[in-house]
Each structure stands twice: as structure tokens, then as C-alpha cells.
Design a protein around this motif. Structure first.
Motif, PDB file in Angstrom:
ATOM      1  N   SER A   6       0.809  -1.211   0.000  1.00 58.50           N
ATOM      2  CA  SER A   6       0.000   0.000   0.000  1.00 58.50           C
ATOM      3  C   SER A   6       0.844   1.264   0.000  1.00 58.50           C
ATOM      4  O   SER A   6       0.351   2.336  -0.326  1.00 58.50           O
ATOM      5  N   SER A   8       3.500   1.598  -1.953  1.00 65.13           N
ATOM      6  CA  SER A   8       4.247   1.614  -3.192  1.00 65.13           C
ATOM      7  C   SER A   8       4.193   3.002  -3.811  1.00 65.13           C
ATOM      8  O   SER A   8       3.261   3.783  -3.552  1.00 65.13           O
ATOM      9  N   ILE A  10       3.294   6.059  -5.972  1.00 67.69           N
ATOM     10  CA  ILE A  10       2.048   6.361  -6.653  1.00 67.69           C
ATOM     11  C   ILE A  10       2.317   6.639  -8.128  1.00 67.69           C
ATOM     12  O   ILE A  10       3.198   7.416  -8.484  1.00 67.69           O
ATOM     13  N   TYR A  35      -3.146  -8.101  -5.284  1.00 67.13           N
ATOM     14  CA  TYR A  35      -2.667  -6.743  -5.551  1.00 67.13           C
ATOM     15  C   TYR A  35      -1.206  -6.752  -5.988  1.00 67.13           C
ATOM     16  O   TYR A  35      -0.805  -5.995  -6.864  1.00 67.13           O
ATOM     17  N   ALA A  39       0.296  -4.854  -9.054  1.00 68.55           N
ATOM     18  CA  ALA A  39       1.258  -3.770  -8.855  1.00 68.55           C
ATOM     19  C   ALA A  39       2.609  -4.054  -9.490  1.00 68.55           C
ATOM     20  O   ALA A  39       3.343  -3.127  -9.849  1.00 68.55           O
ATOM     21  N   SER A  44       2.608   0.015 -16.709  1.00 70.52           N
ATOM     22  CA  SER A  44       2.235   0.920 -15.615  1.00 70.52           C
ATOM     23  C   SER A  44       0.877   1.565 -15.848  1.00 70.52           C
ATOM     24  O   SER A  44       0.167   1.892 -14.889  1.00 70.52           O
ATOM     25  N   LEU A  64      -5.271   0.740   0.841  1.00 67.94           N
ATOM     26  CA  LEU A  64      -4.469   1.069  -0.337  1.00 67.94           C
ATOM     27  C   LEU A  64      -4.563   2.557  -0.662  1.00 67.94           C
ATOM     28  O   LEU A  64      -5.629   3.161  -0.571  1.00 67.94           O
ATOM     29  N   ARG A  65      -3.447   3.115  -1.075  1.00 73.66           N
ATOM     30  CA  ARG A  65      -3.395   4.509  -1.505  1.00 73.66           C
ATOM     31  C   ARG A  65      -2.884   4.575  -2.942  1.00 73.66           C
ATOM     32  O   ARG A  65      -2.098   5.444  -3.294  1.00 73.66           O
ATOM     33  N   ASP A  66      -3.357   3.668  -3.747  1.00 76.33           N
ATOM     34  CA  ASP A  66      -2.939   3.569  -5.140  1.00 76.33           C
ATOM     35  C   ASP A  66      -4.091   4.083  -6.003  1.00 76.33           C
ATOM     36  O   ASP A  66      -5.173   3.477  -6.033  1.00 76.33           O
ATOM     37  N   ARG A  68      -4.681   3.892  -8.963  1.00 79.27           N
ATOM     38  CA  ARG A  68      -5.063   2.999 -10.060  1.00 79.27           C
ATOM     39  C   ARG A  68      -6.102   1.968  -9.629  1.00 79.27           C
ATOM     40  O   ARG A  68      -6.627   1.225 -10.461  1.00 79.27           O
TER      41      ARG A  68
END
Length: 273
Positions: A6, A8, A10, A35, A39, A44, A64-66, A68
Motif C-alpha cells: 500500500s 508503493s 504512486i 494486488y 502492482a 504501468s 491502499l493509496r494507489d 489505479r
């Protein structure tokens, strides 16, 4: 347990090249592993859409703060076909890829599938031959679904058996179009014929309907370890590989597959996503 990704870096995208969709139900332990498959893709410009009809929302997905990632928790139980349709409707990309929550996808999986799809100008691409791993037997195998007859092994939750199928084996006539864990297709193809609201054989029915419309379907044989179709004690269907792979061969030639299976968490809920 796979590491929590989480935090990773951004990656911001405007329009993704591919929308990865995952229907899930009561698989909280598997979602970090799923995930990670997403990821780690070397494409990408992609998004991950997860439709979850579990009793409670996923704590992992909430963490998660992604940007996507699109996570939708729905209050009522839905069939797999309904969840796939909801995810496909939300997809922003022109291409949709299935990532099931209990499979492993190598980092070059999406790029390889997209490249092959583009080269053939295909409406849909899927694997017709692929690696399997049985968590019941603790073994890898390989199955070419275009080979309908001859020696096969029956892999299920039951003890393994060997079978010899006759030529023109009708039960396997269209099975190479099923096994939707490796489906990649255009959103236009989906819009012309969405999935049936079912949790059994909805994938093969989707592909058969696309073929009936004369869509360009591309079949690929995975001989490099792009992904693993994982079988476990809760599977309700069987698989029929022709080759059981020695552990030493897998460790030497497909080390990432062996490592992934060692790191995959236990599945504790029935197989009814």
C-alpha cells in the motif's frame, strides 16, 4: 504472507491501456497477493477494478493509496458473471483483462498478452495451454487444452487419477475457450455480449458467443511461466493436465512460479467468488 504494497510509489495515469478486473468474495487473505500481481506488472498504465460482495468491506483494500485501484463493495451477493459485468462497465480502458484473486500473474503477463493481441489485431486473447499448481497435491502440471484426446490426469480435490480420452472427445470440444482467468478482450467485445448472470461456465459462454459473432479470438500457449492456474481444496471443478512437472525442473526453469506458490496465503473460504 506477501508484503503489503500500500506504500508503493504512486503512479498517476489519465487513461489506462488496460483495465484489470477481479470479482471476489470472502478472500481477504488473498487480496494482498492479488494486488501484488497487479502492482508488479510492467505495464504501468493500468487500473485494477475489484468487485467484492463479501459480508464486510476489505480492510486491506481500504488501506491502499494507489489511485489505479477502484474498489467496490456491494451489499448483496452477486454471481461471477454479474460482478464481471459491473467491473467491465466501470473500466476506463479499451482493453479488459481478468485477474482472478487466487491465481498468480507474472510481471510480464499483461505486456505479453497485450503485445500478442495487438500484433494479431485480435478482439480477445487467452491461454490455451498453461501451468497449474495443485495445493492439494503440492505439484505443478501443464495442460494443453487443444489436445483433446490421449492421456490426461484428473486434478481436483479428490485423489489424482489418470484417464485416456478417445479421439474427438466431445466433452472437451470447447473447453479451450473456457478458464476465464486468462481472458483479455476489448471493451467493445464485452459490450456486444456481456457475461451471463451465472457463477458456472459464464466464461466459456462469453467466448462461445464472441466466436459466434465471428470475433477474432487468439489462443496462446504459455511455455515461459506467464501465470499459474491454482487449484485448491475448495475447487468445485476439475482440470485435466497432460504433464506433471518434477519439482527440480520447476525450480530450475520456472523459479518465479515456485516462489509465488510458496508465498501464496492459504485459502480458507469456499470457491464461490
Amino acid at each position: 504472507m506477501p508484503p503489503n504494497l500500500s506504500n508503493s510509489p504512486i503512479i498517476r495515469i489519465d487513461t489506462p491501456l488496460v483495465s484489470v478486473i477481479t470479482p471476489t468474495w470472502e478472500r481477504e487473505a488473498m487480496l494482498p497477493f492479488a494486488y501484488r500481481s497487479f502492482a508488479h506488472q510492467d505495464v504501468s498504465a493500468c487500473e485494477w477494478i475489484v468487485i467484492d460482495d463479501s459480508a464486510t468491506p476489505s480492510a486491506f483494500m481500504a488501506s491502499l493509496r494507489d489511485p489505479r485501484v477502484v474498489y467496490r463493495h456491494v451489499a448483496q451477493r452477486m454471481s461471477i458473471g454479474e460482478k464481471r459485468n459491473l467491473a467491465a462497465d466501470l473500466a476506463r480502458a479499451d482493453v479488459i483483462a481478468h485477474f482472478d484473486d487466487d491465481e498468480f500473474y507474472a510481471p510480464d503477463y499483461l505486456r505479453t498478452m497485450l503485445d500478442q493481441m495487438k500484433a494479431a489485431q485480435a478482439d480477445m486473447v487467452k491461454l490455451s495451454a498453461f501451468f497449474l499448481y495443485s495445493r492439494v497435491y503440492g505439484k505443478f502440471a501443464w495442460w494443453d487444452t487443444l489436445r483433446k484426446s490421449g492421456l490426461h490426469f484428473r486434478w481436483s480435490r479428490q485423489p489424482m487419477t489418470s484417464l485416456s480420452f478417445p479421439a474427438e472427445h466431445q466433452a472437451f470440444a470447447d473447453n479451450h475457450l473456457g478458464y476465464g482467468f486468462s481472458y483479455v478482450y476489448t471493451k467493445r467485445l464485452w459490450a456486444a455480449g456481456p457475461f451471463e448472470p451465472s457463477s458456472f461456465n459464464e466464461d466459456c459462454a462469453f467466448a462461445l458467443a464472441a466466436r459466434a459473432r465471428e470475433a477474432n479470438l487468439l489462443l496462446l500457449a504459455d511455455d515461459i511461466g506467464l501465470c499459474v492456474h491454482v487449484l485448491h481444496a475448495y475447487n468445485t471443478s476439475a482440470s485435466f493436465p497432460q504433464y506433471i512437472l518434477p519439482d527440480a525442473l520447476v525450480a530450475r526453469h520456472f523459479p518465479r512460479l515456485a516462489e509465488a506458490m510458496r508465498e501464496m496465503p492459504a485459502i480458507v473460504r469456499p470457491d464461490a467468488v
